[in-house]
Design an enzyme around this catalytic site. Structure first.
Site, PDB file in Angstrom:
ATOM      1  NE  ARG A 164      26.310  39.415  38.435  1.00  0.00           N
ATOM      2  CZ  ARG A 164      26.696  39.822  39.655  1.00  0.00           C
ATOM      3  NH1 ARG A 164      25.878  39.667  40.685  1.00  0.00           N
ATOM      4  NH2 ARG A 164      27.860  40.384  39.845  1.00  0.00           N
ATOM      5  CB  SER A 233      31.372  40.678  35.883  1.00  0.00           C
ATOM      6  OG  SER A 233      31.735  41.121  37.151  1.00  0.00           O
ATOM      7  CD  GLU A 329      27.354  39.660  34.918  1.00  0.00           C
ATOM      8  OE1 GLU A 329      27.495  40.875  34.709  1.00  0.00           O
ATOM      9  OE2 GLU A 329      27.676  39.123  35.986  1.00  0.00           O
TER      10      GLU A 329
HETATM   11  N1  EPU Z   1      40.852  37.511  41.022  1.00  0.00           N
HETATM   12  C1  EPU Z   1      42.085  37.287  40.456  1.00  0.00           C
HETATM   13  N2  EPU Z   1      42.441  38.003  39.340  1.00  0.00           N
HETATM   14  C2  EPU Z   1      41.619  38.917  38.787  1.00  0.00           C
HETATM   15  C3  EPU Z   1      40.347  39.141  39.348  1.00  0.00           C
HETATM   16  C4  EPU Z   1      39.978  38.416  40.469  1.00  0.00           C
HETATM   17  O1  EPU Z   1      42.858  36.457  40.923  1.00  0.00           O
HETATM   18  O2  EPU Z   1      42.019  39.530  37.793  1.00  0.00           O
HETATM   19  C5  EPU Z   1      40.469  36.784  42.241  1.00  0.00           C
HETATM   20  C6  EPU Z   1      40.465  37.734  43.449  1.00  0.00           C
HETATM   21  O3  EPU Z   1      41.734  37.809  44.028  1.00  0.00           O
HETATM   22  C7  EPU Z   1      39.476  37.058  44.379  1.00  0.00           C
HETATM   23  C8  EPU Z   1      38.482  36.437  43.425  1.00  0.00           C
HETATM   24  O4  EPU Z   1      39.127  36.344  42.155  1.00  0.00           O
HETATM   25  O5  EPU Z   1      40.081  36.039  45.126  1.00  0.00           O
HETATM   26  C9  EPU Z   1      37.187  37.208  43.331  1.00  0.00           C
HETATM   27  O6  EPU Z   1      37.466  38.533  42.877  1.00  0.00           O
HETATM   28  P1  EPU Z   1      36.559  39.808  43.313  1.00  0.00           P
HETATM   29  O7  EPU Z   1      36.339  39.811  44.773  1.00  0.00           O
HETATM   30  O8  EPU Z   1      37.153  40.990  42.654  1.00  0.00           O
HETATM   31  O9  EPU Z   1      35.139  39.525  42.734  1.00  0.00           O
HETATM   32  P2  EPU Z   1      34.656  38.851  41.380  1.00  0.00           P
HETATM   33  O10 EPU Z   1      34.189  37.460  41.656  1.00  0.00           O
HETATM   34  O11 EPU Z   1      35.722  39.021  40.374  1.00  0.00           O
HETATM   35  C10 EPU Z   1      32.138  39.563  41.697  1.00  0.00           C
HETATM   36  C11 EPU Z   1      31.076  40.159  40.845  1.00  0.00           C
HETATM   37  C12 EPU Z   1      31.282  41.675  40.694  1.00  0.00           C
HETATM   38  C13 EPU Z   1      31.233  42.280  42.090  1.00  0.00           C
HETATM   39  C14 EPU Z   1      32.313  41.621  42.957  1.00  0.00           C
HETATM   40  C15 EPU Z   1      32.215  42.051  44.398  1.00  0.00           C
HETATM   41  C16 EPU Z   1      30.361  38.432  39.293  1.00  0.00           C
HETATM   42  C17 EPU Z   1      30.412  37.910  37.901  1.00  0.00           C
HETATM   43  N3  EPU Z   1      31.063  39.540  39.532  1.00  0.00           N
HETATM   44  O12 EPU Z   1      33.388  39.760  41.015  1.00  0.00           O
HETATM   45  O13 EPU Z   1      30.212  42.194  39.936  1.00  0.00           O
HETATM   46  O14 EPU Z   1      31.452  43.683  42.057  1.00  0.00           O
HETATM   47  O15 EPU Z   1      32.129  40.169  42.969  1.00  0.00           O
HETATM   48  O16 EPU Z   1      31.055  41.491  44.955  1.00  0.00           O
HETATM   49  O17 EPU Z   1      29.684  37.853  40.134  1.00  0.00           O
HETATM   50  C18 EPU Z   1      29.495  42.937  37.768  1.00  0.00           C
HETATM   51  O18 EPU Z   1      28.659  42.024  37.796  1.00  0.00           O
HETATM   52  O19 EPU Z   1      29.587  43.722  36.791  1.00  0.00           O
HETATM   53  C19 EPU Z   1      30.441  43.064  38.882  1.00  0.00           C
HETATM   54  C20 EPU Z   1      31.453  43.931  38.838  1.00  0.00           C
END
Ligand code: EPU
Length: 344
Positions: A164, A233, A329
């Site tokens: 990022r 995000s 972000e």
């Molecule tokens: N999780 C929860 N509760 C929630 C959301 C997530 O427990 O409400 C847990 C999930 O179960 C998982 C972990 O958190 O174990 C990670 O969740 P997820 O795979 O959905 O990814 P993220 O870390 O929440 C990041 C990026 C997203 C991107 C996804 C997939 C950042 C800040 N965000 O999200 O990016 O789509 O990975 O690669 O790095 C964006 O930047 O706008 C964005 C959507």
């Protein structure tokens, strides 16, 4: 050159905030960009570069020249045995461009399907999803350098891409991105290591199917800004020290964590917010989405003040529980059109 006054930016920011810009121009060429920048200089106006508006927090009134980047066009430059380079205008819609690359049998960007915003903004925060970051497929970025007052090309190795982050974030007032040059593969090399992506793709391991699965996963948990205005995000996944992680893991053994090559441990902010009771919770008109706690939604006619009240409350609760301060972000702007710190 067509500079307009008192323009409503609500349709141009995906959080749908009511924002009036004192001066506004849509820019469709390098020439008009230079004219607009000169106009701002002559009239002592700050310049705010607007792209897809999917990563911005704007106040109700902005006294500045808002330059809305709308340079179109996709052209092939060179090719070798393995790859093709393509020059893309900053104003092209990111998702449409990704779909186009797949239809042209060009590979690399499929994991990044359905990310909102325009091509010109993609290098700024090095957009990433499902194990791929755009910087891996950028050869160079063409910019207007406001400090040196000339157009120039910045090669990927000098963009300092990381999670990022890029030089365009460090020095936001210096460069205006006009075009991005991508180097895409002729033969698919699918990146399936993220979460359960491999399972979703199954036996049909093609770039087309990978793109389809990424779209389906995103649609299943991320809100469509047209229905639920949001900026993706809202917080970065924090990178904490190993000591803090070891300490937290004693109490929270299921904390999602990703050890980083350069040291530290990346933690899922969505999980922290979820565990702090904010998933599906609202404060007034603004809340954290019920299917993905990392996404802040404007449920009615919120202003920046309402948005701040909610995200400050989320930060507070997460800090109380985990001793981690979440960093927003999206980029925050003041009434003079300048970027301001979230910590002020
Ligand atoms: N999780 C929860 N509760 C929630 C959301 C997530 O427990 O409400 C847990 C999930 O179960 C998982 C972990 O958190 O174990 C990670 O969740 P997820 O795979 O959905 O990814 P993220 O870390 O929440 C990041 C990026 C997203 C991107 C996804 C997939 C950042 C800040 N965000 O999200 O990016 O789509 O990975 O690669 O790095 C964006 O930047 O706008 C964005 C959507």
């Amino acid at each position: 050159m067509n500079i307009q006054n008192q323009i409503q930016l609500k349709p141009f920011n995906t959080l749908s905030l009511d924002v009036t810009a004192s001066h506004y121009i849509k820019v469709q060429s390098n020439e008009v960009l230079v004219e607009a920048l000169n106009y701002a200089k002559q009239h002592a106006l700050n310049v705010l570069i607007l792209s897809g508006g999917s990563n911005m927090l704007l106040p109700e009134q902005i006294h500045a020249l808002v330059i809305h980047m709308d340079i179109q066009g996709i052209e092939y430059l060179t090719e070798d045995e393995h790859s093709k380079t393509i020059r893309v205008g900053a104003g092209q819609i990111w998702h449409d461009f990704v779909l186009w690359t797949t239809s042209q049998h060009l590979y690399g960007l499929q994991n990044l399907a359905l990310i909102p915003g325009l091509v010109g903004a993609s290098p700024v925060q090095n957009i990433g999803a499902y194990g791929v970051e755009v910087g891996e497929f950028i050869e160079s970025v063409q910019v207007y350098d406001r400090q040196l007052e000339k157009f120039s090309t910045i090669f990927a190795k000098d963009c300092d891409f990381s999670y990022r982050h890029s030089i365009f974030k460090d020095d936001p007032n210096r460069f205006v991105i006009t075009h991005v040059i991508f180097k895409l593969l002729k033969h698919a090399d699918l990146m399936l290591n993220y979460g359960d992506l491999k399972q979703a793709v199954g036996d049909e391991q093609t770039a087309e199917n990978l793109q389809k699965q990424v779209i389906e996963i995103r649609q299943s948990k991320l809100p469509d800004p047209k229905e639920y205005p949001n900026v993706g995000s809202f917080f970065k996944n924090p990178i904490i020290t190993e000591q803090l992680y070891d300490h937290l893991a004693l109490t929270f053994s299921n904390l999602p964590h990703y050890p980083q090559a350069k040291g530290g441990v990346k933690i899922a902010a969505g999980w922290l917010i979820d565990q702090s009771g904010w998933k599906g919770k609202q404060l007034g008109m603004v809340g954290m989405f019920h299917k993905q706690a990392l996404v802040l939604v404007n449920y009615d006619k919120a202003t920046l003040v309402d948005v701040q009240a909610t995200y400050h409350a989320v930060q507070h609760d997460v800090y109380q529980k985990f001793n981690i301060l979440l960093e927003p972000e999206p980029v925050l702007f003041n009434e003079s059109g300048l970027i301001r710190s979230h910590l002020e």
